[in-house]
Design a protein around this motif. Structure first.
Motif, short mmCIF file in Angstrom:
data_model
loop_
_atom_site.label_atom_id
_atom_site.label_comp_id
_atom_site.label_asym_id
_atom_site.label_seq_id
_atom_site.Cartn_x
_atom_site.Cartn_y
_atom_site.Cartn_z
N PRO A 158 0.81 -1.23 0.00
CA PRO A 158 0.00 0.00 0.00
C PRO A 158 0.84 1.28 0.00
O PRO A 158 0.40 2.30 -0.55
N THR A 159 2.02 1.23 0.60
CA THR A 159 2.85 2.44 0.63
C THR A 159 3.37 2.78 -0.76
O THR A 159 3.25 3.92 -1.23
N ILE A 160 3.93 1.77 -1.44
CA ILE A 160 4.42 2.01 -2.79
C ILE A 160 3.27 2.37 -3.71
O ILE A 160 3.40 3.26 -4.57
N ASN B 11 7.50 -17.03 -4.43
CA ASN B 11 8.02 -17.54 -3.15
C ASN B 11 7.38 -16.75 -2.00
O ASN B 11 7.63 -15.54 -1.87
N PRO B 12 6.56 -17.37 -1.16
CA PRO B 12 5.88 -16.63 -0.08
C PRO B 12 6.85 -15.91 0.85
O PRO B 12 6.56 -14.80 1.32
N GLN B 13 8.01 -16.52 1.13
CA GLN B 13 8.96 -15.89 2.03
C GLN B 13 9.55 -14.62 1.42
O GLN B 13 9.72 -13.59 2.10
N TYR B 14 9.86 -14.70 0.14
CA TYR B 14 10.42 -13.52 -0.53
C TYR B 14 9.37 -12.41 -0.61
O TYR B 14 9.68 -11.23 -0.35
N ILE B 15 8.13 -12.75 -0.93
CA ILE B 15 7.07 -11.75 -1.00
C ILE B 15 6.73 -11.21 0.38
O ILE B 15 6.40 -10.03 0.54
N ALA B 16 6.84 -12.04 1.42
CA ALA B 16 6.66 -11.54 2.78
C ALA B 16 7.71 -10.47 3.09
O ALA B 16 7.44 -9.49 3.81
N GLY B 17 8.91 -10.67 2.55
CA GLY B 17 9.94 -9.64 2.70
C GLY B 17 9.56 -8.34 2.00
O GLY B 17 9.83 -7.25 2.50
N MET B 18 8.94 -8.48 0.83
CA MET B 18 8.45 -7.29 0.13
C MET B 18 7.38 -6.58 0.96
O MET B 18 7.39 -5.35 1.10
N ASN B 19 6.45 -7.35 1.52
CA ASN B 19 5.38 -6.77 2.32
C ASN B 19 5.93 -6.04 3.54
O ASN B 19 5.48 -4.93 3.87
N GLN B 20 6.90 -6.65 4.21
CA GLN B 20 7.47 -6.02 5.40
C GLN B 20 8.26 -4.76 5.03
O GLN B 20 8.20 -3.75 5.73
N THR B 21 8.96 -4.83 3.92
CA THR B 21 9.69 -3.64 3.45
C THR B 21 8.73 -2.50 3.19
O THR B 21 9.01 -1.34 3.52
N ASP B 22 7.59 -2.80 2.60
CA ASP B 22 6.58 -1.77 2.36
C ASP B 22 6.05 -1.19 3.66
O ASP B 22 5.78 0.00 3.75
N ILE B 23 5.90 -2.03 4.68
CA ILE B 23 5.47 -1.53 6.00
C ILE B 23 6.49 -0.54 6.55
O ILE B 23 6.14 0.53 7.06
N TRP B 24 7.77 -0.89 6.45
CA TRP B 24 8.82 0.03 6.92
C TRP B 24 8.80 1.34 6.13
O TRP B 24 8.94 2.42 6.71
#
Length: 602
Positions: A169-171, A308-321
């Motif tokens: 959502p941030t991006i 890859n769910p783990q890699y996309i979870a990293g994308m999601n967390q990066t967006d939160i930051w």
């Protein structure tokens, strides 16, 4: 008694008669001219004898005898009425008081219209300030100005397709106000050391000299971390860095260029983000960098893959930051008077469990510039080295040519691929001059072309390679296309929207030309293919020129003109031009320059 009286009378009479016997002598009395104005006036004369002589009367000289007249004649003795006088100036009413607000320097008569400020009004009297007060007579230091701020974020190991695959959502919020590309180009090594260095210095690895994750031998003294350029140009700016990789930070940063080097080496991304968020609330923060590593760690641990769910979870967390950081920017006390630019990009992408190959899957990354002057997709796709000059430009710093930056300022003007037209070369960057070329051994990505691997631009006059004195075009520039390390290819697709009506009439021809060749007796060779497609992607026509073998050029190093003329199919919607370089042995010395495709009426 009577006798005596007669005697006295007689004596008295005799005395009187005695004085009358001798009258005075008239000849002794002085005579002459007794008039003082006469020329012969005799002051001793008693009796005027009529001898006076007078000067002749002066001759009268007529003229203007009034000194105030414009034609005053100082020799005139008699005024003749000819005097002329200046006309009194015409009165111009107005305000004649110089300290009045409406003082009129041309006014000759004050008409009572003067307007005055109060004697002393405190406020901001700077017309460039946001809170300029036209009534202020004394600047009290309250002026407010727009200030520029930049945050450069490097998201290590960021694949372009992860944005669409994740919850971002941030991006998504940033994109409408961003200039962007999902195919930005990074260094051919696709390794963090060279990628970080290029992103944060604005030059390619042949200049900063970081070719791996070993920073020994770096050339940051000549091509520094961008904070030093900002410090030297604007010493009062606040600069703060938030890194979690001490090897890079220790080599590139020190307190002389960084106002707050918030390096939390022992911590992870969340802790660094927390520190940045806290600093945004209290510090000036004109320039800041933030490096996030989670996506690279997830890629190495579980795979660089948008499925890859783990890699996309990293994308999601990066967006939160990123959301936490953007919220902190929006919450700044003076945010309304600040112009922020936030640049997001990466050092490399990846496949499988790694990266480090010179392939598009490792070399193409996102580049997003929130707060750009001209939002929209950037064309041709930019390079990571474009981030530094873009950031400096936003901060009001003029790019000094002595810095020798490789990047260019982007996001200022709208960009798009050229619109097709008849009679002009439809190939963008067909001469390889859009960016600087490299020396063999470094693969420069080629703007405007889809470079699948290896094809590059080299500079002329490198020993044992193509020279400007070798056979070739008379109007060659600084660069030419080279094959690279093995068989290589690159292409560009040109949409014919601007001339589709003319093509539909069926009377359009094409002319394909290029200078092709190679080195000495080696059979490394280059060809150029042209393919016309309809709107459904169906191939309608193919043609081409080359390849040029060593025997075709008599074993001479050089490039030679080749060409082909053909008819454009009436239903053509786009055309693809492809350069193929074939390796014989060793290094691929297939060469090309001045590639051209021109469509015209027959």
């Amino acid at each position: 008694m009577r006798r005596l009286s007669y005697l006295v009378v007689l004596l008295l009479l005799s005395g009187s008669l005695a004085g009358c016997t001798s009258p005075p002598d008239d000849t002794e009395t002085a005579s002459g001219c007794t008039y003082p104005d006469a020329l012969n006036f005799n002051e001793s004369a008693v009796t005027d004898d009529g001898s006076c002589e007078y000067p002749e009367p002066l001759e009268e000289t007529p003229g203007c005898t009034y000194e105030g007249a414009t034609n005053f004649d100082e020799g005139a003795t008699v005024d003749d009425g000819s005097c002329e006088f200046l006309q009194p100036p015409e009165e111009k009413p107005g305000c004649t008081y110089s300290n009045a607000l409406n003082f009129d320097e041309n006014a000759s008569v004050d008409d009572g219209s003067c307007e005055f400020r109060p004697y002393l009004v405190f406020g901001c009297n700077d017309t460039t300030a946001l809170n300029f007060d036209a009534n202020a007579t004394y600047n009290d230091g309250s002026c407010e100005y727009i200030t520029q701020h930049v945050l450069m974020v490097l998201i290590d190991g960021w694949r372009p397709d992860s944005v669409a695959a994740g919850q971002t959502p941030t991006i998504d919020m940033m994109m409408p106000d961003s200039a962007y590309s999902m195919a930005a180009r990074v260094e051919d090594t696709t390794i963090s050391g060279s990628g970080h260095s290029s992103y944060l210095t604005g030059v390619h690895r042949d200049k900063h000299n970081v070719h791996s994750n070993n920073f020994e031998g770096h050339n940051y003294d000549q091509y520094p971390y961008w904070f030093r350029l900002l410090r030297d140009s604007a010493p009062d700016t606040h600069r703060s860095a938030y890194h979690n990789w001490p090897t890079m930070s220790d080599a590139a940063l020190d307190e002389s260029v960084c106002s707050d080097c918030g390096d939390y080496f022992q911590d992870y991304d969340q802790n660094i983000v927390n520190r940045l968020v806290a600093d945004l609330a209290t510090k000036e923060m004109n320039a800041a960098t933030l490096v996030l590593d989670l996506m690279d760690a997830r890629g190495h641990g579980s795979g660089f893959n948008s499925s890859n769910p783990q890699y996309i979870a990293g994308m999601n967390q990066t967006d939160i930051w990123l959301g936490e950081v953007m919220d902190a920017i929006f919450a700044r006390p003076n945010y309304v008077n600040e112009e922020w630019m936030v640049i997001l990009s990466s050092d490399h992408a990846g496949t499988g469990y790694g990266h480090g190959y010179n392939i598009p899957e490792h070399r193409n990354v996102p580049l997003i510039i929130w707060g750009a002057e001209s939002p929209g997709e950037i064309w041709p796709p930019p390079d990571a080295v474009d981030a530094v000059p873009t950031a400096l430009h936003h901060l009001g710093v003029d790019i000094d040519p002595a810095w020798s930056l490789d990047g260019r300022v982007i996001g200022i003007y709208p960009t798009a691929s050229p619109i097709a037209a008849l009679g002009v070369n439809l190939i963008f960057n067909g001469d390889g001059e859009f960016e600087r070329g490299m020396t063999p051994g470094i693969d420069a990505s080629v703007p405007g072309w889809v470079d699948n691997e290896g094809m590059t631009t080299w500079i002329y006059n490198v020993p044992t390679y193509l020279q400007t004195t070798d056979p070739g075009p008379a109007n060659r520039g600084s660069n030419y296309f080279g094959g690279g390390t093995g068989d290589s290819t690159m292409y560009q697709e040109i949409y014919l929207t601007g001339i589709e009506a003319e093509i539909g009439w069926g009377n359009i021809s094409y002319s394909l030309t290029a200078f092709l060749g190679g080195y000495s007796s080696q059979n490394d060779r280059m060809e150029v293919l042209v393919e016309f497609f309809d709107s459904s992607g169906n191939l309608l026509l193919s043609g081409g020129i080359g390849p040029v073998y060593a025997a075709d050029r008599n074993d001479t190093t050089g490039i030679f003109l080749r060409g082909e003329i053909g008819e454009v199919p009436p239903s053509s919607a786009y055309v693809r031009v492809t350069l193929n370089a074939y390796l014989s042995y060793g290094y691929n010395d297939a060469y090309a320059d001045n590639v051209s495709l021109i469509l015209s009426t027959q």
